[in-house]
Structure formats: C-alpha cells, structure tokens
Design a protein around this motif. Structure first.
Motif, PDB file in Angstrom:
ATOM      1  N   GLY A   1      40.187  45.637  56.679  1.00  0.00           N
ATOM      2  CA  GLY A   1      39.085  44.675  56.721  1.00  0.00           C
ATOM      3  C   GLY A   1      38.568  44.466  55.322  1.00  0.00           C
TER       4      GLY A   1
ATOM      5  N   LYS B   1      34.380  50.124  56.773  1.00  0.00           N
ATOM      6  CA  LYS B   1      35.603  50.863  57.143  1.00  0.00           C
ATOM      7  C   LYS B   1      35.456  52.352  56.896  1.00  0.00           C
ATOM      8  CE  LYS B   1      37.766  48.348  54.266  1.00  0.00           C
ATOM      9  NZ  LYS B   1      38.555  47.661  53.288  1.00  0.00           N
TER      10      LYS B   1
ATOM     11  N   SER C   1      44.047  58.092  49.540  1.00  0.00           N
ATOM     12  CA  SER C   1      44.726  57.118  48.689  1.00  0.00           C
ATOM     13  C   SER C   1      44.663  57.515  47.223  1.00  0.00           C
ATOM     14  CB  SER C   1      44.047  55.752  48.823  1.00  0.00           C
ATOM     15  OG  SER C   1      44.149  55.278  50.130  1.00  0.00           O
TER      16      SER C   1
ATOM     17  N   ARG D   1      41.049  53.011  39.932  1.00  0.00           N
ATOM     18  CA  ARG D   1      39.617  52.731  39.725  1.00  0.00           C
ATOM     19  C   ARG D   1      38.897  54.013  39.299  1.00  0.00           C
ATOM     20  NH1 ARG D   1      35.558  53.879  42.869  1.00  0.00           N
ATOM     21  NH2 ARG D   1      36.045  53.563  45.073  1.00  0.00           N
TER      22      ARG D   1
ATOM     23  N   ARG E   1      33.011  56.191  41.359  1.00  0.00           N
ATOM     24  CA  ARG E   1      31.639  55.643  41.318  1.00  0.00           C
ATOM     25  C   ARG E   1      30.633  56.782  41.200  1.00  0.00           C
ATOM     26  NH1 ARG E   1      33.024  52.348  46.366  1.00  0.00           N
ATOM     27  NH2 ARG E   1      33.515  50.319  45.521  1.00  0.00           N
TER      28      ARG E   1
ATOM     29  N   ALA F   1      48.666  48.189  46.560  1.00  0.00           N
ATOM     30  CA  ALA F   1      48.181  46.845  46.290  1.00  0.00           C
ATOM     31  C   ALA F   1      47.260  46.879  45.083  1.00  0.00           C
ATOM     32  CB  ALA F   1      47.410  46.315  47.504  1.00  0.00           C
TER      33      ALA F   1
ATOM     34  N   PHE G   1      43.774  45.435  43.696  1.00  0.00           N
ATOM     35  CA  PHE G   1      42.534  44.833  44.191  1.00  0.00           C
ATOM     36  C   PHE G   1      41.555  44.786  43.037  1.00  0.00           C
ATOM     37  CE2 PHE G   1      38.346  45.018  46.243  1.00  0.00           C
ATOM     38  CZ  PHE G   1      38.469  44.029  47.211  1.00  0.00           C
TER      39      PHE G   1
ATOM     40  N   TYR H   1      45.689  50.546  44.202  1.00  0.00           N
ATOM     41  CA  TYR H   1      45.362  51.454  45.305  1.00  0.00           C
ATOM     42  C   TYR H   1      46.655  51.680  46.084  1.00  0.00           C
ATOM     43  CZ  TYR H   1      40.484  49.980  44.615  1.00  0.00           C
ATOM     44  OH  TYR H   1      39.251  49.705  44.083  1.00  0.00           O
TER      45      TYR H   1
ATOM     46  N   GLU I   1      42.821  53.758  55.700  1.00  0.00           N
ATOM     47  CA  GLU I   1      41.739  52.793  55.474  1.00  0.00           C
ATOM     48  C   GLU I   1      42.154  51.987  54.259  1.00  0.00           C
ATOM     49  OE1 GLU I   1      38.079  54.379  53.785  1.00  0.00           O
ATOM     50  OE2 GLU I   1      37.999  52.328  53.056  1.00  0.00           O
ATOM     51  N   ILE I   2      42.644  50.774  54.497  1.00  0.00           N
ATOM     52  CA  ILE I   2      43.268  50.027  53.403  1.00  0.00           C
ATOM     53  C   ILE I   2      42.861  48.561  53.434  1.00  0.00           C
ATOM     54  CG2 ILE I   2      45.239  51.588  53.186  1.00  0.00           C
ATOM     55  CD1 ILE I   2      46.883  49.699  54.880  1.00  0.00           C
ATOM     56  N   ASP I   3      43.200  47.859  52.351  1.00  0.00           N
ATOM     57  CA  ASP I   3      42.849  46.448  52.299  1.00  0.00           C
ATOM     58  C   ASP I   3      43.911  45.621  53.027  1.00  0.00           C
ATOM     59  OD1 ASP I   3      44.979  46.280  50.504  1.00  0.00           O
ATOM     60  OD2 ASP I   3      43.932  44.855  49.218  1.00  0.00           O
TER      61      ASP I   3
ATOM     62  N   GLY J   1      47.590  45.705  51.806  1.00  0.00           N
ATOM     63  CA  GLY J   1      48.264  46.950  52.201  1.00  0.00           C
ATOM     64  C   GLY J   1      48.667  46.899  53.670  1.00  0.00           C
TER      65      GLY J   1
HETATM   66  P1  5GP Z   1      36.993  50.515  46.864  1.00  0.00           P
HETATM   67  O1  5GP Z   1      37.182  50.253  45.408  1.00  0.00           O
HETATM   68  O2  5GP Z   1      35.811  49.764  47.412  1.00  0.00           O
HETATM   69  O3  5GP Z   1      36.974  51.974  47.199  1.00  0.00           O
HETATM   70  O4  5GP Z   1      38.261  49.917  47.607  1.00  0.00           O
HETATM   71  C1  5GP Z   1      38.633  48.565  47.446  1.00  0.00           C
HETATM   72  C2  5GP Z   1      39.527  48.135  48.594  1.00  0.00           C
HETATM   73  O5  5GP Z   1      40.758  48.866  48.553  1.00  0.00           O
HETATM   74  C3  5GP Z   1      38.911  48.444  49.961  1.00  0.00           C
HETATM   75  O6  5GP Z   1      39.200  47.341  50.806  1.00  0.00           O
HETATM   76  C4  5GP Z   1      39.654  49.697  50.396  1.00  0.00           C
HETATM   77  O7  5GP Z   1      39.734  49.812  51.805  1.00  0.00           O
HETATM   78  C5  5GP Z   1      41.010  49.409  49.829  1.00  0.00           C
HETATM   79  N1  5GP Z   1      41.865  50.598  49.717  1.00  0.00           N
HETATM   80  C6  5GP Z   1      41.509  51.894  49.599  1.00  0.00           C
HETATM   81  N2  5GP Z   1      42.599  52.677  49.557  1.00  0.00           N
HETATM   82  C7  5GP Z   1      43.667  51.853  49.676  1.00  0.00           C
HETATM   83  C8  5GP Z   1      45.093  52.057  49.720  1.00  0.00           C
HETATM   84  O8  5GP Z   1      45.618  53.157  49.651  1.00  0.00           O
HETATM   85  N3  5GP Z   1      45.859  50.949  49.829  1.00  0.00           N
HETATM   86  C9  5GP Z   1      45.337  49.699  49.911  1.00  0.00           C
HETATM   87  N4  5GP Z   1      46.193  48.681  50.050  1.00  0.00           N
HETATM   88  N5  5GP Z   1      44.025  49.461  49.876  1.00  0.00           N
HETATM   89  C10 5GP Z   1      43.201  50.526  49.758  1.00  0.00           C
END
Ligand code: 5GP
Length: 182
Positions: A7, A13, A32, A36, A39, A68, A70, A75, A91-93, A96
């Motif tokens: 999502g 998520k 994962s 990045r 935070r 992917a 992002f 990630y 929990e992925i984008d 992914g």
């Molecule tokens: P955030 O920077 O907010 O932690 O994550 C950014 C986006 O990357 C979110 O949509 C998160 O769910 C997604 N994300 C986190 N881990 C992975 C991963 O292993 N693979 C993919 N494809 N997306 C991920």
C-alpha cells in the motif's frame, strides 16, 4: 505462504503488520534492507541499513526476492528463511509487490492492499513521521499514483479506517488461506 501487505506510504502498513506478528507466532516478519538513513526514533532493527554499494552487490548476487527504488533509496527483501512452520510477512511498496506476484504462484501468497480512508488522513500520517518536510511532501505526491498502480494488481483491498478492524480482517484472511492450503 507469503503474506504481502502492500500500500502507499502513510497507510499504516507498519502498524498493522506489527500487530499481526505480535499476536501470531506462526508469522515471521521479513526484515528489509534499505539504503535510507535511520529516522530519528526509528528502532535499530526496523531495517538492515546498508550503503548503496553493499545493496547493489547483493542485487548482483541475486540475493533479493524483490527490490525497488523509492524516492532515491533502495529497499529489498532478502530471500526469506522462515522454516516450514511459519508464514512470511512482507511489508513492501507497490513495485515490490509486482515482483512478488511474478515470482510466487497464487496458491503460495496472500496479497493485501491497504488503502487510506482519505488523502487527508494519509498526508497527516506522512507529515507526522519525522521525515524532513520536503521529503514528506514528496511522499504525499507519489502516494496517489501508488494507489492507482496497486489497484491494477490482483489484491484484496482493505480501507484502513479502523486499526482493530483492519487487523481482525487480515487475521481472518490469513486463517482462511491457511485452511485452504490444508
Ligand atoms: P519508508 O522509507 O517509509 O520506511 O519506506 C518507504 C516505502 O518502502 C514504504 O512503502 C515501505 O513499505 C516500502 N518498503 C519497505 N521495505 C521494503 C522492501 O523490502 N521492498 C520494497 N519493495 N519496499 C519496501
């Protein structure tokens, strides 16, 4: 079985998945990798934090089930090692999720798309997260496109307007999928 919770950013998520895993020892949450930075206030084990060359070396070795880019960061999900007794939670984008769909047959996956109750609620969550303001605004801009793209996929859609109800619903879907697999 692989449970994919996908999502747009800010949909909740992480909270949903944390609740699922805390309540069910048969679920195994994949950690994962990301390039990045951590935070402020983010737990050390939220991700495996690596630099880009390390991440790219692992891609070259075929070390990810999916990965992917992002908003300028990579990630990825390392190939899971959960044993036979547990179901894997990712929990992925959306990008992914598209790769998981290509690689994992339908009988071995449960694919859930969480949608925000409204763009306003989602924007509020993204702003409250500790990212620098311009990054939060960038995330808000991409979020609607992510939903549109995710809706093309063959996922079960749940509007996350009430955390308890969402968690109950996902638990019910997992129980159903387990029963169907026998
Ligand atoms: P955030 O920077 O907010 O932690 O994550 C950014 C986006 O990357 C979110 O949509 C998160 O769910 C997604 N994300 C986190 N881990 C992975 C991963 O292993 N693979 C993919 N494809 N997306 C991920």
């Amino acid at each position: 079985m692989i449970v994919v919770v996908c999502g747009p950013g800010g949909v909740g998520k992480g909270t949903v998945v944390a609740r699922l895993v805390a309540a069910d020892p048969r679920l195994w949450l994949s950690r994962s990798w990301t390039t990045r930075s951590q935070r402020p206030g983010e737990p050390d084990d939220a991700y495996t934090y690596v630099d880009r060359p390390t991440f790219e070396a692992r891609i070259a070795e075929g070390g990810f089930l999916e990965h992917a880019e992002f908003l300028g960061n990579l990630y990825g999900t390392p190939w899971p090692d959960a044993g036979d007794e547990r179901d894997i939670v990712l929990e992925i984008d959306v990008q992914g999720a598209e790769q998981v769909i290509e690689r994992v047959p339908p009988a071995d996956r449960l694919f859930i798309l969480l949608e925000p109750p409204s763009p306003e609620v989602q924007a509020e969550r993204l702003r409250g997260r500790g990212d620098p303001p311009e990054q939060a605004e960038e995330r808000i801009r991409v979020a609607q496109g992510e939903i549109d793209r995710a809706r093309q996929l063959d996922a079960i859609r749940i509007v996350n307007d009430d955390l308890d109800r969402t968690v109950d619903e996902v638990e019910r879907l997992i129980a159903e999928a387990r029963a169907a697999r026998g």
